[in-house]
Scaffold this motif. Sequence first.
Motif, PDB file in Angstrom:
ATOM      1  N   ASP A 253       0.918  -1.752  -0.271  1.00 33.35           N
ATOM      2  CA  ASP A 253      -0.324   0.266  -0.543  1.00 33.35           C
ATOM      3  C   ASP A 253       0.878   0.984   0.444  1.00 33.35           C
ATOM      4  O   ASP A 253      -0.284   2.088  -0.431  1.00 33.35           O
ATOM      5  CB  ASP A 253      -1.269  -0.393   1.408  1.00 33.35           C
ATOM      6  N   ARG A 254       1.683   0.618   0.224  1.00 31.96           N
ATOM      7  CA  ARG A 254       2.712   1.978   0.060  1.00 31.96           C
ATOM      8  C   ARG A 254       3.779   2.563  -1.116  1.00 31.96           C
ATOM      9  O   ARG A 254       3.474   0.788  -1.550  1.00 31.96           O
ATOM     10  CB  ARG A 254       3.913   2.524   1.533  1.00 31.96           C
ATOM     11  N   THR A 255       4.354   3.505  -1.881  1.00 32.04           N
ATOM     12  CA  THR A 255       5.116   3.550  -3.337  1.00 32.04           C
ATOM     13  C   THR A 255       5.929   2.958  -3.091  1.00 32.04           C
ATOM     14  O   THR A 255       6.467   1.621  -4.313  1.00 32.04           O
ATOM     15  CB  THR A 255       4.592   4.770  -3.618  1.00 32.04           C
ATOM     16  N   ARG A 256       6.793   2.930  -2.036  1.00 27.86           N
ATOM     17  CA  ARG A 256       7.805   2.043  -1.965  1.00 27.86           C
ATOM     18  C   ARG A 256       7.723   0.452  -1.870  1.00 27.86           C
ATOM     19  O   ARG A 256       8.617  -0.321  -2.311  1.00 27.86           O
ATOM     20  CB  ARG A 256       9.017   2.855  -0.835  1.00 27.86           C
ATOM     21  N   ARG A 274       9.073   5.312  -9.609  1.00 29.31           N
ATOM     22  CA  ARG A 274       8.369   5.118  -8.431  1.00 29.31           C
ATOM     23  C   ARG A 274       6.911   5.689  -9.052  1.00 29.31           C
ATOM     24  O   ARG A 274       5.980   5.348  -9.059  1.00 29.31           O
ATOM     25  CB  ARG A 274       8.215   6.966  -7.916  1.00 29.31           C
ATOM     26  N   ARG A 282      -2.773   3.601  -7.714  1.00 29.40           N
ATOM     27  CA  ARG A 282      -3.821   3.986  -8.456  1.00 29.40           C
ATOM     28  C   ARG A 282      -4.994   3.278  -8.220  1.00 29.40           C
ATOM     29  O   ARG A 282      -6.236   3.350  -8.172  1.00 29.40           O
ATOM     30  CB  ARG A 282      -3.327   5.028  -8.948  1.00 29.40           C
ATOM     31  N   ARG A 285      -5.913   0.775  -5.366  1.00 33.27           N
ATOM     32  CA  ARG A 285      -6.590   1.723  -3.902  1.00 33.27           C
ATOM     33  C   ARG A 285      -8.459   1.185  -4.349  1.00 33.27           C
ATOM     34  O   ARG A 285      -8.816   1.822  -3.689  1.00 33.27           O
ATOM     35  CB  ARG A 285      -6.116   2.642  -4.146  1.00 33.27           C
ATOM     36  N   LEU A 286      -8.943   0.633  -5.463  1.00 29.90           N
ATOM     37  CA  LEU A 286      -9.732   0.648  -5.660  1.00 29.90           C
ATOM     38  C   LEU A 286     -10.958   0.569  -4.897  1.00 29.90           C
ATOM     39  O   LEU A 286     -10.758  -0.628  -5.000  1.00 29.90           O
ATOM     40  CB  LEU A 286     -10.227   1.001  -6.852  1.00 29.90           C
TER      41      LEU A 286
END
Lengths: 379, 321, 342
Positions: A253-256, A274, A282, A285-286
């Motif tokens: 759930d985190r970019t990294r 990134r 994106r 997270r829907l």
Amino acid sequence: MTKNLTALTMPKFGLAMTEGKLASWTVSPGDTVREGDEVADIETSKITSGYESPASGILRKQVAQAGETLPVGALLGVVADADASDEEIEAFIASFKADTEEEGGEEAEATNAEPRVITVGEHSLNVRDVGRGEGVPLLLIHGFGGDLSNWMLNQDVLARHQRVIAFDLPGHGASSKDVGDGSVTVLAEAAYELLKALDIPKAHILGHSLGGAIALALLRDYPQAVQTLTLVAPAGMGREVNAESLREMVEADRTRDMQKALQALVHDKSLVGRKMADNVLRVRRLDGAREALRTIEAACFANGQQSIDMHPVLEAARIPVTLFWGEEDEILPVAGAKNVPAHVAKHLLPQIGHMPQLEKTVEFNRLVEAFLEKSQVTA
Amino acid sequence: MQISRETLLRSYRAMRTIRAFEERLHREFATGEIPGFVHLYCGEEASAVGVCANLTEQDTIASTHRGHGHCIAKGVDVGGMMAEIYGRKTGVCRGKGGSMHIADLSKGMLGANGIVGGGPPLICGAALSHKVLKDNGVAVAFYGDGASNEGTTLESLNLASVWHLPAVFVVEDNGYGEATGSSYACAGTQKDRAAGFGMPYMECDGSDFFAVHDAARDAIDHARSGKGPVMLHVHLERWYGHFEGDSMSYRAPNEVADAKKNHDCLESFRERAGQDKLLELSALDEIDAAVADEIESAVEAAKQAPWPEEADLMADVYVKI
Amino acid sequence: MSKKSFRQAINEALRQEMRRDPTVVLMGEDVAGGQGGSSGVKDAWGGVLGVTKGLLTEFGENRVLDTPISEASYIGAAAGAAATGLRPVAELMFVDFVGCCLDQIMNQAAKFRYMFGGKARTPLVIRAMYGAGFNAAAQHSQALYPLFTHIPGLKVVVPSSPYEAKGLLIEAIRDDDPVIFLENKVMYDDVEDVPDEAYTIPFGEANLTREGDDVTIVAIGRMVGMANEAADRLAKQGISCTVLDPRTTFPLDEQTILECVEDTGRLVIVDESSPRCNMACDISALVAEQAFGALKAPIRRVVPPHTPVPFSTPLENLYMPNADKIEAAVKAVMMQKTREVA
């Protein structure tokens, strides 16, 4: 032109790309290049990718400089034979610029097709349908956790010769999130319904990873709809799978963390930036997206193993089939290619990971085009 | 309406527990062992208990800085309260709140409150929850005559009326906001304030459990039946200072002595119970003894209980970061 | 996916969460805007700027509550309702009005969980408009996120675009802690692609809107757009900037800020709030403490002067940070060198 002058142009990576930055040249003027050699690094908001020379020759001129941001199609440089004169090179550049100004509109129309959502049975599927031509259309089926942007370096190139359809599988991308029991059977049925909805009785099917298994299920359940199969690191060819990475690709759930998970897909880790991770997040997270993937994961990759075996379908296949597999695949090991029947044309790619279509774009596209062309003729 | 024997016994026990709890704190505070400051509820027990005897665990109350009595009346664990006041890890708030922040949402106790007038807006929200969730609950704000002058309270009376909430506003009027008399600080009357916001007003003698119980029953029934908010004005006397250590130089020398002699809710309860043959006095004596033991063990346990540790410092600032 | 304004994105987030969860209720001055009016139209306004329009009609008067002009009571009620089973979204209209209800936020909602030993959940969202640039003058223009960021127990969200606003608001509503959600009043008509489905964006993760090599620009809320505009211009001059949007001032994504400063060695912070004890100060202190060695030049802050927000247009223009000021600050840090230490 007799001197084999070839324009190097700003490539289009993906749907939304309108411009890119020439990050650096990786060859200098005067260097000899072969078709498929990487000649420059191109950065977009989504991806940094090597740009591979479309032709063999000598890099005669770098028209664009490192650091410049240019529209798609803009001239970057010229590759030509050694005996082309400097004047010929300059004349080529001048005429290229004049041509693109004239053709700009048409070019944009041909490649800028935006995806649209269409209702197919119980699903709404996000579909990008481009290209024309007489030939049998090509359907692209992405893998687990992917979406139609996985084909961003392939679809428009392949669409020069035929209609090419990419779509987001149920549960993926901008498609609806109901995946039933998450089995390849259900997903193959959705793909079949899509072909019907688009009025396509028969198509070439190109499937990547889980999409490969779906392609095989399509052949098993709807043989009349399948002209040829192109399988890229397909699922269902063995038991082993990197379940840890798949889980991270769903749950991160985190970019990294997502960036790290996605890096397992490729051999050259610098390809995953990134922004690419942000774009995957994106979609993740829907509402309902992660649940859909968990359902598919449980159906296809239960207990850390592949629980589907598509081998018998491949054995029984009586249509042209070709297979691509990166030798450095960290998701589905290349060992899966070993037991493939002899009638399948195999391309095992050294120094490539799970996504040859992104990592070895030019060669991949060329081989697919050749395969499809040959089968059109034989058909 | 007859009050059940069970309710009477439970109410007497609650009042006795509050009294014993507060008297003991008064003594222990003087030894210097209790950190911070405490505000005692002695003399006012019938108000909290008379009101809460009409509530269920589902109903919500909000209290004040003088909150021990409301907590005990609403069923908060006495041992946990004592440990909290001693600042121990076993406290009902794990030593993070202290005397002025004792709360137990599982008992419908929305917290004592260090801010005068803090409770009434919260009770509008709790009443809204009961209304929207349709659980038939009511929400009760206890607040003092001092808090009755806070804008938050006056705004809450208005909002509760506008939203037609199942809320009861209990003004515990002990005649002093800290050291300043309500005869000086409160303009007009509580009754006129209720009328000003269009809500029914009731009042009662807060040293008489039976009077509070019956008035509160009417007020709570009104709110519970969907007729909107009510104000209940309870006349009280405070036996100790605003906080422990207050010399009470602002009060006449005989004021507290007179209250203790003539307005002791426990004594009047025993008298009435005896006269009307509601309960045997021996049963009440047994309760007194049991409560004394309970408080003794609560204090002993609190003193023995561990302090919170470094890891507790950053715990529970957020549900999730 | 379709183009939506900041206003529509917020309305859609509220609508989708109210459909999903019957305990979500809205309250605020004029959130319906029409109760008791002579037109008889109860859903007349939908907020002073129309953000909550249509919600009363769909969800009814029990869940979309017009309040009296009485901030202390209804913000306190929102806190009380949150602690007792609802998920209220209270609209404070202009964040400047927090002066009328700070106790309910600061001493009540923010502290319940800690004071009560972890036994309370207060899933409360307070939405409010912030920011200058609207000729709204000193009592309707402040950017008060530092005030809330200062208070332990609160989470503070300052979205920078319609996409961000929808995902962050849904996250805020589903979050179990009190969240202050600040919407820049100048941005309500900004438009971008926003998914039609509900989605969340987690708190405490900064968004890199562009990546560069020379200077890190940290910008908050509306300042993100200005920073990107400045970065576009600077790119044409050969200066490449990273632009980082923290999204939430608490929790603050310290790790990403520090990583970006490590990469670029230069930092400009753009903060619309008053300059003393604001986020620019806070982030400067963070970097000074933890990435001092990476700095090639002193940190620059692009902030307004320490005055109330002026009314008159030329004065307000002077007051506000903008792309020109950011561009100048970036060029200045590119010229500067830290003192050589022998």
